[in-house]
Design a protein around this motif. Sequence first.
Motif, PDB file in Angstrom:
ATOM      1  N   GLU A  72       0.827  -1.202   0.000  1.00  0.00           N
ATOM      2  CA  GLU A  72       0.000   0.000   0.000  1.00  0.00           C
ATOM      3  C   GLU A  72       0.868   1.262   0.000  1.00  0.00           C
ATOM      4  N   ASN A  73       1.810   1.343   0.912  1.00  0.00           N
ATOM      5  CA  ASN A  73       2.723   2.487   0.986  1.00  0.00           C
ATOM      6  C   ASN A  73       4.128   2.034   0.639  1.00  0.00           C
ATOM      7  N   LYS A  74       4.536   2.321  -0.581  1.00  0.00           N
ATOM      8  CA  LYS A  74       5.871   1.919  -1.010  1.00  0.00           C
ATOM      9  C   LYS A  74       6.916   2.758  -0.290  1.00  0.00           C
ATOM     10  N   PRO A  75       8.007   2.144   0.104  1.00  0.00           N
ATOM     11  CA  PRO A  75       9.071   2.928   0.727  1.00  0.00           C
ATOM     12  C   PRO A  75       9.690   3.891  -0.290  1.00  0.00           C
ATOM     13  N   LYS A  76      10.206   4.987   0.228  1.00  0.00           N
ATOM     14  CA  LYS A  76      10.840   6.001  -0.617  1.00  0.00           C
ATOM     15  C   LYS A  76      12.332   6.054  -0.322  1.00  0.00           C
ATOM     16  N   ILE A  77      13.091   6.393  -1.343  1.00  0.00           N
ATOM     17  CA  ILE A  77      14.504   6.685  -1.151  1.00  0.00           C
ATOM     18  C   ILE A  77      14.610   8.180  -0.948  1.00  0.00           C
ATOM     19  N   LYS A  78      15.196   8.569   0.192  1.00  0.00           N
ATOM     20  CA  LYS A  78      15.281   9.967   0.571  1.00  0.00           C
ATOM     21  C   LYS A  78      16.736  10.400   0.710  1.00  0.00           C
ATOM     22  N   LEU A  79      17.051  11.513   0.076  1.00  0.00           N
ATOM     23  CA  LEU A  79      18.352  12.131   0.262  1.00  0.00           C
ATOM     24  C   LEU A  79      18.228  13.091   1.437  1.00  0.00           C
ATOM     25  N   TYR A  80      19.071  12.902   2.450  1.00  0.00           N
ATOM     26  CA  TYR A  80      19.073  13.755   3.654  1.00  0.00           C
ATOM     27  C   TYR A  80      20.524  14.158   3.839  1.00  0.00           C
ATOM     28  N   ILE A  81      20.829  15.443   3.606  1.00  0.00           N
ATOM     29  CA  ILE A  81      22.233  15.855   3.520  1.00  0.00           C
ATOM     30  C   ILE A  81      22.376  17.352   3.793  1.00  0.00           C
ATOM     31  N   ALA A  82      23.585  17.762   4.139  1.00  0.00           N
ATOM     32  CA  ALA A  82      23.897  19.180   4.334  1.00  0.00           C
ATOM     33  C   ALA A  82      24.893  19.621   3.268  1.00  0.00           C
ATOM     34  N   CYS A  83      24.778  20.888   2.876  1.00  0.00           N
ATOM     35  CA  CYS A  83      25.732  21.449   1.924  1.00  0.00           C
ATOM     36  C   CYS A  83      25.966  22.919   2.254  1.00  0.00           C
ATOM     37  N   SER A  84      27.064  23.434   1.739  1.00  0.00           N
ATOM     38  CA  SER A  84      27.358  24.855   1.891  1.00  0.00           C
ATOM     39  C   SER A  84      26.405  25.653   1.001  1.00  0.00           C
ATOM     40  N   LEU A  85      26.341  26.959   1.219  1.00  0.00           N
ATOM     41  CA  LEU A  85      25.483  27.806   0.401  1.00  0.00           C
ATOM     42  C   LEU A  85      25.844  27.702  -1.080  1.00  0.00           C
ATOM     43  N   ASP A  86      27.123  27.474  -1.382  1.00  0.00           N
ATOM     44  CA  ASP A  86      27.525  27.335  -2.781  1.00  0.00           C
ATOM     45  C   ASP A  86      27.482  25.883  -3.273  1.00  0.00           C
ATOM     46  N   GLY A  87      26.820  25.009  -2.527  1.00  0.00           N
ATOM     47  CA  GLY A  87      26.489  23.679  -3.036  1.00  0.00           C
ATOM     48  C   GLY A  87      27.512  22.577  -2.848  1.00  0.00           C
ATOM     49  N   LEU A  94      15.702   7.456  -8.895  1.00  0.00           N
ATOM     50  CA  LEU A  94      15.488   6.639  -7.704  1.00  0.00           C
ATOM     51  C   LEU A  94      15.195   7.457  -6.448  1.00  0.00           C
ATOM     52  N   VAL A  95      15.556   8.731  -6.442  1.00  0.00           N
ATOM     53  CA  VAL A  95      15.323   9.578  -5.270  1.00  0.00           C
ATOM     54  C   VAL A  95      13.942  10.218  -5.410  1.00  0.00           C
ATOM     55  N   GLU A  96      13.138  10.133  -4.342  1.00  0.00           N
ATOM     56  CA  GLU A  96      11.805  10.726  -4.391  1.00  0.00           C
ATOM     57  C   GLU A  96      11.683  11.966  -3.515  1.00  0.00           C
ATOM     58  N   ASP A  97      12.416  11.985  -2.417  1.00  0.00           N
ATOM     59  CA  ASP A  97      12.383  13.120  -1.484  1.00  0.00           C
ATOM     60  C   ASP A  97      13.806  13.589  -1.215  1.00  0.00           C
ATOM     61  N   MET A  98      13.939  14.895  -1.025  1.00  0.00           N
ATOM     62  CA  MET A  98      15.231  15.463  -0.658  1.00  0.00           C
ATOM     63  C   MET A  98      15.047  16.387   0.527  1.00  0.00           C
ATOM     64  N   ILE A  99      15.860  16.189   1.540  1.00  0.00           N
ATOM     65  CA  ILE A  99      15.933  17.104   2.673  1.00  0.00           C
ATOM     66  C   ILE A  99      17.367  17.622   2.679  1.00  0.00           C
ATOM     67  N   VAL A 100      17.507  18.881   2.332  1.00  0.00           N
ATOM     68  CA  VAL A 100      18.828  19.492   2.190  1.00  0.00           C
ATOM     69  C   VAL A 100      18.958  20.609   3.214  1.00  0.00           C
ATOM     70  N   PHE A 101      20.005  20.540   4.010  1.00  0.00           N
ATOM     71  CA  PHE A 101      20.313  21.582   4.978  1.00  0.00           C
ATOM     72  C   PHE A 101      21.364  22.486   4.361  1.00  0.00           C
ATOM     73  N   VAL A 102      21.039  23.751   4.221  1.00  0.00           N
ATOM     74  CA  VAL A 102      21.990  24.717   3.669  1.00  0.00           C
ATOM     75  C   VAL A 102      22.688  25.396   4.844  1.00  0.00           C
ATOM     76  N   VAL A 103      23.998  25.251   4.862  1.00  0.00           N
ATOM     77  CA  VAL A 103      24.836  25.785   5.930  1.00  0.00           C
ATOM     78  C   VAL A 103      25.314  27.169   5.513  1.00  0.00           C
ATOM     79  N   PRO A 104      25.244  28.143   6.412  1.00  0.00           N
ATOM     80  CA  PRO A 104      25.625  29.512   6.046  1.00  0.00           C
ATOM     81  C   PRO A 104      27.138  29.698   5.949  1.00  0.00           C
ATOM     82  N   ILE A 105      27.704  29.099   4.904  1.00  0.00           N
ATOM     83  CA  ILE A 105      29.127  29.248   4.603  1.00  0.00           C
ATOM     84  C   ILE A 105      29.306  29.072   3.099  1.00  0.00           C
TER      85      ILE A 105
END
Length: 181
Positions: free
Chosen positions: A3-18, A131-142
Motif C-alpha cells: 500500500e505504501n511503497k518505501p521512498k529513497i530519501k536524500l538527507y544531507i547538508a551542503c554549503s550555500l555554494d552547493g 530513484l530519489v523521491e524526497d530530498m531534505i537538504v540543509f543549507v549551511v551559512p558558509i
Amino acid sequence: MKENKPKIKLYIACSLDGYIAREDGSIDWLTKYEINPETDYGYSEFYASIGTVLMGRKTYEQVLGFGDWPYGEKKSYVFTRQKEPLRREKNVEFVSGDIGGFARHLKENTEEDIWLVGGSQLIKVFLEENLVEDMIVFVVPIILGSGIPLFDRIGKEIRLRIINTERYESGLVRLEYIIRG
C-alpha cells in the motif's frame, strides 16, 4: 502490491555554494552544527522513519573515522567499485555492480523508507536513474568556494516541489522537496 511503497530519501547538508565537503573530503565546517540535545534539526524523527542506509565507499570510510558506527541497528549498504574495505561494521553489506537494479530490488523488498546518505557520485547515479523521491537538504551559512559538489553534472533537468522549509537559530536552513515525476 504494498500500500505504501518505501521512498529513497536524500538527507544531507551542503554549503550555500552547493558543496558537501572540501576538496580533500573534510567536513570540518559542519562541526558547529552537530546534533545535540538542544537542536537535532529533526534528525531523530527522520532516522526513526528509515530502515535502510545507503552510501558510497568514501562516505563509509569517512563515517568510520568519526568513531562508533552510528547506524548499527539499521541495515546499511555501501556501494563500491573496489575490493571491500578492511573494516566491516555491524549490519553493513558491500555492493558492486548495477546500482539502479539493486536499489529498485531493495525498494520492492523493504517496508521502511531508505536513506541515501551520500556521497556525490552515488547521488548522481540515483538521480540519473530516477530513484530519489524526497530530498531534505540543509543549507549551511558558509561559502566554501570549492569542494565536492552535492550535484555533480547529473546531465538532466530534475524538477522539484518544495514542501517544507525551516530556519534555525544557528543560521542553518532546512529545505524539503519532493521530486516531480
